[in-house]
Design a protein around this motif. Sequence first.
Motif, PDB file in Angstrom:
ATOM      1  N   GLU A  62      29.826 -54.127   7.991  1.00  0.00           N
ATOM      2  CA  GLU A  62      29.046 -55.353   7.814  1.00  0.00           C
ATOM      3  C   GLU A  62      27.717 -55.171   8.517  1.00  0.00           C
ATOM      4  O   GLU A  62      27.669 -55.019   9.748  1.00  0.00           O
ATOM      5  N   GLY A  63      26.639 -55.180   7.724  1.00  0.00           N
ATOM      6  CA  GLY A  63      25.328 -54.970   8.304  1.00  0.00           C
ATOM      7  C   GLY A  63      25.215 -53.570   8.883  1.00  0.00           C
ATOM      8  O   GLY A  63      25.507 -52.569   8.211  1.00  0.00           O
ATOM      9  N   ASP A  64      24.824 -53.464  10.149  1.00  0.00           N
ATOM     10  CA  ASP A  64      24.681 -52.158  10.798  1.00  0.00           C
ATOM     11  C   ASP A  64      25.876 -51.829  11.687  1.00  0.00           C
ATOM     12  O   ASP A  64      25.796 -50.952  12.545  1.00  0.00           O
ATOM     13  N   MET A  65      26.993 -52.528  11.498  1.00  0.00           N
ATOM     14  CA  MET A  65      28.209 -52.282  12.269  1.00  0.00           C
ATOM     15  C   MET A  65      29.337 -51.873  11.333  1.00  0.00           C
ATOM     16  O   MET A  65      29.381 -52.284  10.166  1.00  0.00           O
ATOM     17  N   VAL A  66      30.267 -51.065  11.849  1.00  0.00           N
ATOM     18  CA  VAL A  66      31.398 -50.607  11.061  1.00  0.00           C
ATOM     19  C   VAL A  66      32.664 -50.712  11.904  1.00  0.00           C
ATOM     20  O   VAL A  66      32.649 -50.489  13.124  1.00  0.00           O
ATOM     21  N   GLU A  67      33.765 -51.063  11.248  1.00  0.00           N
ATOM     22  CA  GLU A  67      35.038 -51.218  11.947  1.00  0.00           C
ATOM     23  C   GLU A  67      35.689 -49.859  12.166  1.00  0.00           C
ATOM     24  O   GLU A  67      35.713 -49.005  11.280  1.00  0.00           O
ATOM     25  N   VAL A  68      36.225 -49.669  13.375  1.00  0.00           N
ATOM     26  CA  VAL A  68      36.982 -48.457  13.709  1.00  0.00           C
ATOM     27  C   VAL A  68      38.458 -48.845  13.803  1.00  0.00           C
ATOM     28  O   VAL A  68      38.849 -49.646  14.662  1.00  0.00           O
ATOM     29  N   LEU A  69      39.259 -48.285  12.905  1.00  0.00           N
ATOM     30  CA  LEU A  69      40.676 -48.641  12.854  1.00  0.00           C
ATOM     31  C   LEU A  69      41.490 -47.931  13.927  1.00  0.00           C
ATOM     32  O   LEU A  69      42.409 -48.515  14.492  1.00  0.00           O
ATOM     33  N   ASP A  70      41.188 -46.680  14.207  1.00  0.00           N
ATOM     34  CA  ASP A  70      41.887 -45.970  15.292  1.00  0.00           C
ATOM     35  C   ASP A  70      41.049 -44.781  15.733  1.00  0.00           C
ATOM     36  O   ASP A  70      40.114 -44.356  15.050  1.00  0.00           O
ATOM     37  N   GLY A  71      41.393 -44.245  16.910  1.00  0.00           N
ATOM     38  CA  GLY A  71      40.699 -43.088  17.475  1.00  0.00           C
ATOM     39  C   GLY A  71      39.947 -43.391  18.741  1.00  0.00           C
ATOM     40  O   GLY A  71      39.572 -42.467  19.469  1.00  0.00           O
ATOM     41  N   LEU A  72      39.708 -44.679  19.043  1.00  0.00           N
ATOM     42  CA  LEU A  72      38.929 -45.033  20.223  1.00  0.00           C
ATOM     43  C   LEU A  72      39.676 -46.040  21.089  1.00  0.00           C
ATOM     44  O   LEU A  72      40.458 -46.839  20.584  1.00  0.00           O
ATOM     45  N   ASP A  73      39.383 -45.977  22.397  1.00  0.00           N
ATOM     46  CA  ASP A  73      39.882 -46.978  23.337  1.00  0.00           C
ATOM     47  C   ASP A  73      38.793 -48.008  23.575  1.00  0.00           C
ATOM     48  O   ASP A  73      37.588 -47.704  23.520  1.00  0.00           O
ATOM     49  N   SER A  74      39.203 -49.244  23.852  1.00  0.00           N
ATOM     50  CA  SER A  74      38.249 -50.343  23.979  1.00  0.00           C
ATOM     51  C   SER A  74      37.251 -50.153  25.117  1.00  0.00           C
ATOM     52  O   SER A  74      36.154 -50.717  25.088  1.00  0.00           O
ATOM     53  N   ALA A  75      37.579 -49.343  26.129  1.00  0.00           N
ATOM     54  CA  ALA A  75      36.699 -49.185  27.287  1.00  0.00           C
ATOM     55  C   ALA A  75      35.689 -48.053  27.102  1.00  0.00           C
ATOM     56  O   ALA A  75      34.827 -47.845  27.965  1.00  0.00           O
TER      57      ALA A  75
END
Length: 386
Positions: free
Chosen positions: A345-358
């Motif tokens: 959406e716009g200049d952002m993309v959803e990451v479903l897995d592979g990253l930690d929130s911190a």
Amino acid sequence: MKFIVLPFVLASCLGLGWAVFVDSQRRSELDLPVSEEEIVAVEAVGLVTRDVEDALELVGSLEAGREVEIRSRVSGQVTELTVDVGDEITAGQELVRLDSAQEQELVRQAEAARKVALAEQGAQQLRVNAAGLEYMRQKDLRSKGVGTAQQLEASQSKLEIAKAELQLAASKVDRAASELKGSRLALAERRIESPLTGHVASRMVQVGDLAKSDVSLLRIVDLGTVRTAVHVGEGDYRELQPGQSAEVRVDTFPGEVFSGRVQRLAPVLDPQTRTAVVYIAVDNSRGLLKPGMHARVRVVLDLHPQATVVPLAAVVDRDGRKTVFVVAGGGRRVRQVDVRLGLSEGDMVEVLDGLDSAERVVTLGSHLVSDGQDVEVVGEPAATAD
């Protein structure tokens, strides 16, 4: 000899310079990563949690939810106009009145004819009553041997004839009532009423004009709900269905968002444009929207609430895999991580897995680093949810 050597030396220098230039251009076009021994200045941001929508952006023009053209079913001269352009009207309100002198006279004649028929029916009822009494008297005399059989039969015949004539009189009353109703309907045709509640959008007649069935008198619009017709490509057509929510914006009211919904979809596509017409109904209870306004429509196709998102600039395509570079080693080194992406959406993309929130990901400079690259984080611009 000098004159021969000098051009040769100049040509060699030019050729060597051109070769170096071409090689540098080739290396820059290949976007080769910087050596791990070099420290690259990058920018990094933290992950953001927000709702992500997959939406379809469309444009169209607003039109009235309901619109009718007022015409007269009979011909006649316009004697009165009770409304004008912009007036608010209600269903059943009188709009136009035609000359009705002849129709009024016909109503009066029909009413008089019905009164005559009723009077004749009443008189015939009295004849029936009298004939019935005479028949009973003759029957009584016959039983006493005073009257004759011929007299009894004559009285009975008169009674039957009187009853038949009463039925005929009743039929005349019904016919007179029907003619009266018809004349009243003809009179009512001279009075034109609104079939709906709305506003007068245009007036095409003046007092004194001749109204005819093929001539429009007024145009009435119902603006309680407006709609816009948008054209959707065949690729997006399958994603739409009646009832989906939509957001509508118009230039007249910047910043205002009007709620709407997908009302209906055309069952066929235009073979020339490969698009289908989709109607979006928009609530207009405040009466701000007007037909003809340019509308921008946003239909939400999918919604992922509280999703983890990163800037699109952080995602790098390496060897056919979607990866990001995570700042590690106390902020002095990056680590390549493969990710699975979702909605954008716009200049952002959803990451479903592979990253930690911190974790923090590299944005500016992500195409210049490689796994294990030493970096210097020079800024961490705040990533905020829309």
